[in-house]
Write an enzyme that holds these catalytic residues in place. Structure first.
Site, PDB file in Angstrom:
ATOM      1  N   TRP A 158       0.845  -1.206   0.000  1.00 33.26           N
ATOM      2  CA  TRP A 158       0.000   0.000   0.000  1.00 33.26           C
ATOM      3  C   TRP A 158       0.875   1.250   0.000  1.00 33.26           C
ATOM      4  CZ3 TRP A 158      -1.017  -4.316   3.022  1.00 33.26           C
ATOM      5  CH2 TRP A 158      -2.189  -5.009   2.679  1.00 33.26           C
ATOM      6  N   HIS A 179      -6.935   1.849   2.336  1.00 32.14           N
ATOM      7  CA  HIS A 179      -8.041   0.923   2.045  1.00 32.14           C
ATOM      8  C   HIS A 179      -9.133   1.123   3.096  1.00 32.14           C
ATOM      9  CE1 HIS A 179      -5.481  -2.303   4.425  1.00 32.14           C
ATOM     10  NE2 HIS A 179      -5.522  -1.150   5.012  1.00 32.14           N
ATOM     11  N   ARG A 205      -3.930   6.492  -2.370  1.00 30.36           N
ATOM     12  CA  ARG A 205      -2.615   5.844  -2.516  1.00 30.36           C
ATOM     13  C   ARG A 205      -1.627   6.824  -3.141  1.00 30.36           C
ATOM     14  NH1 ARG A 205      -3.805  -0.088  -3.323  1.00 30.36           N
ATOM     15  NH2 ARG A 205      -5.369  -0.383  -1.705  1.00 30.36           N
ATOM     16  N   GLN A 219     -13.452   2.359  -2.300  1.00 26.03           N
ATOM     17  CA  GLN A 219     -13.523   0.917  -2.056  1.00 26.03           C
ATOM     18  C   GLN A 219     -14.822   0.566  -1.336  1.00 26.03           C
ATOM     19  OE1 GLN A 219     -10.112  -0.541   0.158  1.00 26.03           O
ATOM     20  NE2 GLN A 219      -8.946  -0.868  -1.717  1.00 26.03           N
ATOM     21  N   VAL A 262      -6.026 -11.635   6.664  1.00 20.38           N
ATOM     22  CA  VAL A 262      -6.880 -12.813   6.448  1.00 20.38           C
ATOM     23  C   VAL A 262      -6.028 -14.072   6.315  1.00 20.38           C
ATOM     24  CG1 VAL A 262      -8.969 -11.772   5.462  1.00 20.38           C
ATOM     25  CG2 VAL A 262      -6.968 -12.127   4.005  1.00 20.38           C
ATOM     26  N   ALA A 318     -13.898 -11.547   5.318  1.00 21.40           N
ATOM     27  CA  ALA A 318     -13.853 -10.139   4.914  1.00 21.40           C
ATOM     28  C   ALA A 318     -13.545 -10.074   3.430  1.00 21.40           C
ATOM     29  CB  ALA A 318     -12.779  -9.401   5.705  1.00 21.40           C
TER      30      ALA A 318
HETATM   31  N1  DAH Z   1      -7.767  -4.002   1.657  1.00 19.59           N
HETATM   32  C1  DAH Z   1      -7.301  -4.761   0.508  1.00 19.59           C
HETATM   33  C2  DAH Z   1      -6.656  -3.825  -0.483  1.00 19.59           C
HETATM   34  O1  DAH Z   1      -6.905  -2.669  -0.452  1.00 19.59           O
HETATM   35  C3  DAH Z   1      -8.427  -5.523  -0.125  1.00 19.59           C
HETATM   36  C4  DAH Z   1      -8.879  -6.638   0.751  1.00 19.59           C
HETATM   37  C5  DAH Z   1      -8.349  -7.891   0.587  1.00 19.59           C
HETATM   38  C6  DAH Z   1      -9.857  -6.433   1.704  1.00 19.59           C
HETATM   39  C7  DAH Z   1      -8.738  -8.951   1.406  1.00 19.59           C
HETATM   40  C8  DAH Z   1     -10.256  -7.464   2.519  1.00 19.59           C
HETATM   41  C9  DAH Z   1      -9.702  -8.732   2.351  1.00 19.59           C
HETATM   42  O2  DAH Z   1     -11.181  -7.318   3.474  1.00 19.59           O
HETATM   43  O3  DAH Z   1     -10.135  -9.748   3.149  1.00 19.59           O
HETATM   44  O4  DAH Z   1      -5.884  -4.254  -1.281  1.00 19.59           O
END
Ligand code: DAH
Length: 351
Positions: A158, A179, A205, A219, A262, A318
């Site tokens: 990120w 995010h 970003r 998002q 996760v 998630a």
């Molecule tokens: N936050 C991640 C991103 O911005 C995307 C994401 C991936 C969100 C996996 C989630 C997850 O909740 O379980 O790249």
């Protein structure tokens, strides 16, 4: 008004009143006005002629002429108001009601708003709640509590815009959220399971922009936590979403991917809605038959522990997706920069 019988201009005044009584429309009124008060009008002449009078008459004549002028100005204005009031407009034959009306231009929703609302609708119909959170976020929520410690290389995923807090040592590191995932933590800290929520919102970003990268985008995050939640729940929920957004016959594909918060983590794709996942594929799916739409996974036990949930009792899943990406796929938009470059020709297509 008090006019004397033999006063200066009296004859003119009486004649004009007679004429005024015969006026029956706006055109005649305009004509009358210019005859009396125009540059060569009779009242204008009357005033000019005062200079030729013997000096002992000038004062009274001037006063009279002025009274006459004011009298007719008022009279004409009154009649003019009568003719131009709304009632008069309707009955006045000089107005052309067959002229086309002037179209009022209405604003419309921004394409990102449109797609966020569509996504939100699919999930709220499945029983999800809706939440929103801060765009300026603490490092703690954007990273640390999502199992991304300070100095961990996973942070490189990120590119972050930091808020300068160096002048105040008491402030924790602040950033523009990269995010919507920090809202998982904020929500879990505030309440006990069961949780079933989606969180749309702006994210940022530190990005060199190109057709697929923007420094600001939107998002939609999803979080479900309860007793007995499994990967099967994740799969069926996201497949249901994919079918609602991209057509009832869509299939969802889950492949291993890494996100620190996760375990296991997955990249979610749908079979291409353009070529139906044909073996040779097409341009839309880059000739692979599959299109990636989001990241997802089972909430990491460390994340659950961090907010005070017992991972032996509770589990959850998630997911997170880019709203503009979903809109680009659905609408065949090939450059993400169009969303925020304020070109009305683009924006108006989504009204
Ligand atoms: N936050 C991640 C991103 O911005 C995307 C994401 C991936 C969100 C996996 C989630 C997850 O909740 O379980 O790249």
């Amino acid at each position: 008004m008090d006019f004397q019988k033999d006063s200066y201009g009296n004859e003119l005044r009486l004649k004009a009143i007679e004429k005024f009584d015969l006026i029956s429309n706006l055109e005649q009124l305009e004509e009358f006005k210019s005859e009396l008060l125009g540059r060569k009008g009779s009242i204008t002449d009357l005033i000019k002629n005062i200079s030729t009078l013997p000096s002992d008459q000038k004062k009274d004549a001037g006063k009279n002429a002025n009274l006459i002028k004011i009298f007719f100005q008022d009279l004409i204005q009154e009649k003019f108001d009568d003719y131009t009031s709304t009632d008069a407009e309707e009955s006045n034959p000089t107005l052309d009601f067959s002229l086309p009306g002037r179209r009022k231009s209405h604003g419309s929703f921004h394409p990102t708003t449109v797609v966020v609302r569509e996504i939100t609708k699919v999930f709220t119909e499945m029983g999800f709640d809706l939440a929103e959170g801060p765009e300026v976020e603490l490092d703690e929520y954007n990273f640390q509590k999502l199992n991304i410690p300070i100095d961990h290389p996973a942070r490189d995923m990120w590119n972050t815009l930091w808020v300068d807090t160096t002048s105040d040592v008491n402030i924790q590191p602040l950033l523009l959220r990269t995010h919507t995932s920090p809202m998982q933590i904020r929500l879990m800290e505030k309440q006990n399971p069961p949780i079933r929520v989606i969180v749309p919102g702006k994210t940022y970003r530190y990005e060199a922009t190109d057709a697929t990268h923007e420094w600001q985008f939107c998002q939609v995050e999803g979080l479900v936590v309860d007793k007995g939640i499994t990967f099967a729940h994740l799969k069926s929920t996201l497949e249901e979403f994919a079918q609602n957004m991209f057509g009832q016959k869509r299939k969802a594909r889950f492949r291993c991917d890494f996100f620190p918060f996760v375990e296991p983590g997955a990249e979610v794709s749908i079979d291409c809605f353009k070529c139906d996942g044909d073996r040779d594929g097409c341009k839309v799916c880059s000739f692979t038959g599959w299109i990636e739409i989001m990241g997802a996974g089972m909430v990491h036990p460390e994340v659950l522990k961090g907010v005070g949930y017992d991972p032996e009792i509770y589990s959850g899943f998630a997911f997170g997706m880019g709203a503009e990406r979903i809109s680009m796929l659905r609408n065949g938009i090939d450059d993400v920069r169009l969303f925020y470059s304020n070109d009305l020709r683009f924006l108006k297509q989504f009204s």
